[in-house]
Design a protein around this motif. Structure first.
Motif, PDB file in Angstrom:
ATOM      1  N   UNK A  86     -41.089 153.754  11.747  1.00 22.59           N
ATOM      2  CA  UNK A  86     -40.144 152.790  11.198  1.00 22.59           C
ATOM      3  C   UNK A  86     -38.874 152.862  12.058  1.00 22.59           C
ATOM      4  N   UNK A  87     -38.394 151.706  12.491  1.00 20.45           N
ATOM      5  CA  UNK A  87     -37.241 151.646  13.383  1.00 20.45           C
ATOM      6  C   UNK A  87     -36.176 150.746  12.765  1.00 20.45           C
ATOM      7  N   UNK A  88     -35.149 151.369  12.191  1.00 22.37           N
ATOM      8  CA  UNK A  88     -34.078 150.603  11.552  1.00 22.37           C
ATOM      9  C   UNK A  88     -33.044 150.106  12.542  1.00 22.37           C
ATOM     10  N   UNK A  89     -33.017 150.672  13.747  1.00 15.28           N
ATOM     11  CA  UNK A  89     -32.028 150.255  14.742  1.00 15.28           C
ATOM     12  C   UNK A  89     -32.432 148.956  15.429  1.00 15.28           C
ATOM     13  N   UNK A  90     -33.735 148.723  15.543  1.00 14.57           N
ATOM     14  CA  UNK A  90     -34.252 147.497  16.139  1.00 14.57           C
ATOM     15  C   UNK A  90     -34.899 146.646  15.036  1.00 14.57           C
ATOM     16  N   UNK A  91     -35.691 145.697  15.440  1.00 15.77           N
ATOM     17  CA  UNK A  91     -36.324 144.804  14.463  1.00 15.77           C
ATOM     18  C   UNK A  91     -37.548 145.430  13.820  1.00 15.77           C
ATOM     19  N   UNK A  92     -37.783 146.694  14.068  1.00 15.79           N
ATOM     20  CA  UNK A  92     -38.964 147.376  13.550  1.00 15.79           C
ATOM     21  C   UNK A  92     -39.744 148.000  14.691  1.00 15.79           C
ATOM     22  N   UNK A  93     -40.805 148.726  14.336  1.00 12.97           N
ATOM     23  CA  UNK A  93     -41.623 149.387  15.351  1.00 12.97           C
ATOM     24  C   UNK A  93     -42.601 148.407  15.968  1.00 12.97           C
ATOM     25  N   UNK A  94     -42.791 148.519  17.286  1.00 11.01           N
ATOM     26  CA  UNK A  94     -43.806 147.739  17.984  1.00 11.01           C
ATOM     27  C   UNK A  94     -44.386 148.593  19.102  1.00 11.01           C
ATOM     28  N   UNK A  95     -45.301 148.014  19.865  1.00  3.31           N
ATOM     29  CA  UNK A  95     -45.993 148.766  20.907  1.00  3.31           C
ATOM     30  C   UNK A  95     -45.104 149.071  22.105  1.00  3.31           C
ATOM     31  N   UNK A  96     -43.877 148.611  22.082  1.00  4.50           N
ATOM     32  CA  UNK A  96     -42.948 148.927  23.154  1.00  4.50           C
ATOM     33  C   UNK A  96     -42.252 150.264  22.977  1.00  4.50           C
ATOM     34  N   UNK A  97     -42.665 151.060  21.979  1.00  6.35           N
ATOM     35  CA  UNK A  97     -42.093 152.374  21.734  1.00  6.35           C
ATOM     36  C   UNK A  97     -42.984 153.457  22.336  1.00  6.35           C
ATOM     37  N   UNK A  98     -42.433 154.287  23.199  1.00  4.44           N
ATOM     38  CA  UNK A  98     -43.157 155.405  23.796  1.00  4.44           C
ATOM     39  C   UNK A  98     -42.583 156.696  23.219  1.00  4.44           C
ATOM     40  N   UNK A  99     -43.398 157.435  22.462  1.00  6.76           N
ATOM     41  CA  UNK A  99     -42.944 158.683  21.849  1.00  6.76           C
ATOM     42  C   UNK A  99     -43.068 159.832  22.848  1.00  6.76           C
ATOM     43  N   UNK A 100     -41.984 160.584  23.020  1.00  5.30           N
ATOM     44  CA  UNK A 100     -41.993 161.755  23.890  1.00  5.30           C
ATOM     45  C   UNK A 100     -42.022 163.055  23.096  1.00  5.30           C
ATOM     46  N   UNK A 101     -41.374 163.083  21.932  1.00  5.16           N
ATOM     47  CA  UNK A 101     -41.369 164.290  21.107  1.00  5.16           C
ATOM     48  C   UNK A 101     -41.052 163.921  19.673  1.00  5.16           C
ATOM     49  N   UNK A 102     -41.432 164.792  18.752  1.00  5.50           N
ATOM     50  CA  UNK A 102     -41.124 164.605  17.337  1.00  5.50           C
ATOM     51  C   UNK A 102     -40.452 165.872  16.822  1.00  5.50           C
TER      52      UNK A 102
END
Length: 487
Positions: free
Chosen positions: A441-457
């Protein structure tokens, strides 16, 4: 969307780990801190013997720019030890753009530590075990002095980090002497290579010391930059900083503009390291699968999770994923109140998180790049900031609503940013355990999409985002293709 300040913070703190792993007898040492050759701050290292105790303090102040906005950071680490280097206690103070956090620890005779943390006005106390064999500054100094500087000599130590309350292994290898340029002139110094073994990555530093093992220079390549500390006099260390905008160097260009279909339905993306220093470190999530990995290369399939869609089999949340932390203060009254407002009448965890995502998006009214890194409680009291502040507040509100959450550090695609088109920018967002999988869930942008690359959690603690640091700043995108071919 922005370069996350916590990544630079971790790098700077690691530089301070490298220096005390070698002996330094002078009671006061000033150092200039540089980023790719440009001065960004200074460090003062003091050592004082008081009776049967040694008190060592390392204080550092730096400033950088993000898209023309100045961000300041201060860190002070104080350790108290016996003359023989036995740890007795520590205090860590950090301030990012005026936001302060404090960690205090007192070692007990039974091998436990009484820890007090203060973040965002919230104080927490707990007891935790001291890592067996871990050393603070004086213990590290003595270990280096015992080994000496004979070329080829090696030694390993466990260095405790008071800011993150954990210990990392530092392996040192003594090399030959060489002539080194310093602000005070050229000097013959011995080079010592150090490998700092962090969870999920290894960081390599080089230090140059004299015959008394006083440190005069330290270099750490990380995040695509060279972070350097140079010993000099006080006037040199306190000289004005130089303008240094990291953001433009952290942007990763996409081979082409991503279409709405690609962002909505998924992409296959190939990442390439820009150097050969270390393999890329990429995490796997229920939305991001590592399909192929070789030296310096990684191919990922990234697909947003739709309702009813299974994940890729990530581990279930543990108890800690539901609980408050120093940075996700989910039981604070202010957070609980906001969570109730944000959830509204939603019943299911999915609907609750969607409502909270929308709530946070509008609650943080001032989208401000000048906020370095705020905790969830600080954001609740002062709703401003950028991607990190949105992520930590959303994760805390999720936990306050009984949902397991975590914070993700990575990159996100945008078609235009800081005068550049079609780029990936360092970014942070939240994930929640929804219907048996971790969903973003991405509140800073318009939501999560495939343009997000996760590097760490992680759990929102800025000191624990080690995994992925070795890749951030060293990535280029060599290929992107849609997962679902266009009709």
């Amino acid at each position: 969307m922005r370069i996350t300040m916590r990544n630079l913070i971790i790098c700077i703190v690691l530089l301070s780990i490298a220096a005390p792993a070698l002996a330094r007898v002078p009671e006061q040492t000033w150092m200039s801190v540089l980023l790719d050759g440009r001065k960004i701050g200074h460090m003062l290292d003091t050592r004082k013997v008081s009776g049967d105790q040694v008190i060592t303090t390392q204080s550092m102040e730096i400033s950088i720019e993000r898209a023309g906005i100045s961000i300041s950071f201060g860190n002070e680490e104080t350790s108290t030890e016996t003359l023989a280097g036995k740890p007795l206690g520590f205090v860590s103070r950090s301030k990012i753009s005026g936001i302060e956090s404090v960690v205090r620890g007192i070692l007990r005779d039974d091998g436990q530590i009484d820890v007090t943390t203060e973040v965002g006005g919230a104080k927490q106390t707990r007891v935790m075990p001291w890592p067996k064999g871990a050393l603070l500054a004086e213990g590290l100094r003595l270990s280096g002095a015992r080994t000496g500087l004979k070329p080829g000599a090696q030694f390993s130590d466990l260095a405790f980090q008071s800011s993150s309350l954990d210990a990392v292994e530092v392996h040192s290898l003594v090399r030959d002497s060489e002539s080194v340029d310093l602000p005070s002139g050229r000097r013959e110094l011995v080079r010592v290579e150090q490998n700092i073994k962090l969870p999920g990555m290894a960081s390599h530093t080089q230090a140059w010391v004299d015959a008394d093992q006083t440190v005069y220079k330290v270099i750490m390549p990380l995040m695509g930059f060279n972070l350097t500390m140079l010993a000099c006099d006080k006037s040199c260390a306190l000289a004005p900083n130089q303008s240094t905008d990291m953001l433009t160097q952290m942007l990763v260009h996409a081979p082409h503009a991503l279409s709405k279909d690609e962002l909505a339905h998924g992409i296959k993306i190939t990442l390439q390291a820009t150097d050969n220093s270390e393999p890329l470190t990429i995490t796997q999530t229920d939305e991001q699968r590592l399909m192929d990995a070789s030296s310096g290369r990684a191919t990922l399939n990234i697909m947003p999770l739709l309702d009813g869609m299974p994940g890729s089999g990530e581990d279930k949340p543990i108890a800690a994923d539901f609980q408050p932390t120093d940075w996700l203060q989910s039981t604070a009254p202010e957070i609980v109140k906001l969570a109730k407002q944000g959830v509204g009448n939603a019943i299911t965890p999915a609907d609750r998180m969607h409502n909270l995502q929308e709530f946070v998006r509008h609650f943080i009214r001032n989208k401000d790049l000048s906020v370095g890194y705020a905790s969830a409680l600080e954001v609740a009291k002062n709703p401003e900031g950028d991607c990190t502040e949105h992520a930590v507040l959303l994760a805390a509100l999720g936990r306050a609503s009984g949902i397991a959450t975590r914070v993700v550090d990575g990159m996100a695609y945008t078609d235009h940013y800081a005068g550049k088109d079609n780029v990936f920018v360092p970014h942070a967002w939240a994930q929640a355990w929804i219907d048996g999988r971790w969903q973003s869930f991405d509140a800073a942008l318009a939501g999560f999409d495939a343009g997000h690359i996760a590097l760490s959690v992680g759990d929102g603690d800025p000191w624990r985002f080690y995994s992925g640091l070795g890749s951030l700043g060293r990535i280029r995108v060599s290929a992107i293709a849609p997962l679902v071919p266009a009709p």
